[in-house]
Design an enzyme around this catalytic site. Structure first.
Site, short mmCIF file in Angstrom:
data_model
loop_
_atom_site.label_atom_id
_atom_site.label_comp_id
_atom_site.label_asym_id
_atom_site.label_seq_id
_atom_site.Cartn_x
_atom_site.Cartn_y
_atom_site.Cartn_z
N LYS A 156 49.39 -13.83 -17.39
CA LYS A 156 48.37 -14.12 -16.37
C LYS A 156 47.01 -13.90 -17.04
O LYS A 156 46.36 -12.86 -16.88
CB LYS A 156 48.57 -13.18 -15.17
CG LYS A 156 48.26 -13.84 -13.84
CD LYS A 156 48.72 -13.00 -12.68
CE LYS A 156 47.80 -13.19 -11.48
NZ LYS A 156 47.61 -14.57 -11.04
N1 PMP Z 1 51.60 -19.54 -10.32
C1 PMP Z 1 50.33 -19.26 -10.68
C2 PMP Z 1 49.61 -20.19 -11.59
C3 PMP Z 1 49.70 -18.11 -10.18
O1 PMP Z 1 48.44 -17.82 -10.52
C4 PMP Z 1 50.40 -17.27 -9.29
C5 PMP Z 1 49.74 -16.03 -8.74
N2 PMP Z 1 49.90 -14.94 -9.64
C6 PMP Z 1 51.72 -17.60 -8.95
C7 PMP Z 1 52.29 -18.74 -9.49
C8 PMP Z 1 52.51 -16.73 -8.04
O2 PMP Z 1 52.77 -15.51 -8.65
P1 PMP Z 1 53.03 -14.18 -7.83
O3 PMP Z 1 54.05 -14.50 -6.80
O4 PMP Z 1 53.52 -13.23 -8.85
O5 PMP Z 1 51.74 -13.78 -7.21
#
Ligand code: PMP
Length: 307
Positions: A156
């Site tokens: 991330k």
């Molecule tokens: N895809 C992307 C590109 C994201 O930024 C996020 C948010 N973190 C997600 C999917 C969903 O991830 P999560 O469920 O861990 O928040």
């Protein structure tokens, strides 16, 4: 300051609790210039028993660590230390339903060379649970997700979000609520900050790993389905296939589970209230505010996977 902080807001900054309005960052960093930093988006909820619980705190802080490792950012914080600091940030700011943003960033260095240290900040602001009945109009983006051979897409990393900003702004300028991005092969990938699921004939489908950030909420949805006996399949899907689905939704920590009404000019035929997707939305809402997980938190085990 906007809606994020005010004069009295406290953040955790490199081991100290300081005022958000007085915290300083360096303008001469790779983070500022090149988007070379990693972050998390975490939610805390007031549980039905009244406690505050950070949902899947351990999973989020483990991902922060692996994101930092993927980018070669020095990292010396333990998951437990960061979870404790986060609960403290929530407490001192009197927050229960909140969105939490930890970020690990680089010191002054305008070259591309490795750094010897990193900095960290944990910020939080109030965010009420959404999980409403509002349905999204989603547009196929002209932007594709970053190439997995050019980026560590499971990290991330802040820089990846330039792609997200472009896609989201394009969709909004075209009168939609959100974008759906494809991968480098033109297959369904994900939203700018959320994963996608679609429902067809009682089954749920979601893009297979490889070109997406496999989110913590996506894993939670798959766990909910496994428990409820709802068949799921990770598959490579075309945009056209998504337009034959009965229903679809985005899921992510910030988005929670949010249904779609339209995808480009395609209207999903199944009323949201009659979809399995809606059942999953309700199950997710119940899970994040469920209090029986809280006792484990109080016992310091910090286990936050569904029991
Ligand atoms: N895809 C992307 C590109 C994201 O930024 C996020 C948010 N973190 C997600 C999917 C969903 O991830 P999560 O469920 O861990 O928040």
């Amino acid at each position: 300051m906007g809606n994020y902080y005010h004069e009295g807001t406290i953040i955790w900054h490199n081991g100290r609790y300081v005022k958000a309005a007085e915290a300083l960052i360096d303008l001469y960093s790779q983070s500022m210039h090149y988007g070379y930093s990693v972050f998390e988006g975490i939610r805390s909820y007031r549980t039905e028993a009244g406690y505050t619980r950070i949902f899947k705190a351990r999973e989020h802080y483990e991902r922060l660590y692996s994101s930092a490792k993927a980018l070669n950012l020095p990292y010396h914080w333990s998951v437990d230390e960061l979870i404790e600091a986060t609960y403290e940030v929530l407490a001192v700011n009197d927050l229960q339903d909140a969105y939490i943003r930890p970020i690990v960033y680089a010191p002054a260095n305008m070259t591309f060379a490795l750094n010897e240290e990193s900095f960290i900040a944990i910020k939080a602001w109030g965010m009420a649970p959404f999980l409403g009945e509002k349905l999204l109009r989603v547009m196929t983006s002209s932007f594709q997700r970053p190439n997995p051979k050019g980026f560590h897409i499971l990290a991330k990393a802040s820089g990846h979000y330039v792609n997200s900003i472009l896609a989201s702004q394009e969709a909004k300028a075209a009168g939609f609520d959100e974008a759906l991005l494809t991968d480098g092969n033109g297959m369904v990938a994900e939203g700018p900050g959320a994963n996608v699921f679609f429902e067809k004939n009682g089954r749920l489908f979601t893009p297979a790993p490889g070109n997406i950030l496999t989110g913590i909420t996506r894993a939670t949805v798959l766990e909910i389905c496994a428990k409820a006996g709802i068949p799921t399949e990770e598959k490579v899907a075309t945009i056209e296939e998504l337009k034959t689905a009965d229903a679809a939704f985005f899921c992510g920590t910030a988005a929670e589970v949010v249904g779609w009404s339209h995808f480009d000019d395609y209207a999903f035929p199944l009323p949201w209230s009659e979809s399995i997707s809606h059942q999953i939305q309700k199950a997710y809402k119940a899970l994040v505010t469920e209090s029986k997980l809280t006792e484990k938190i109080m016992n310091k085990s910090y286990i936050s996977t569904p029991a």
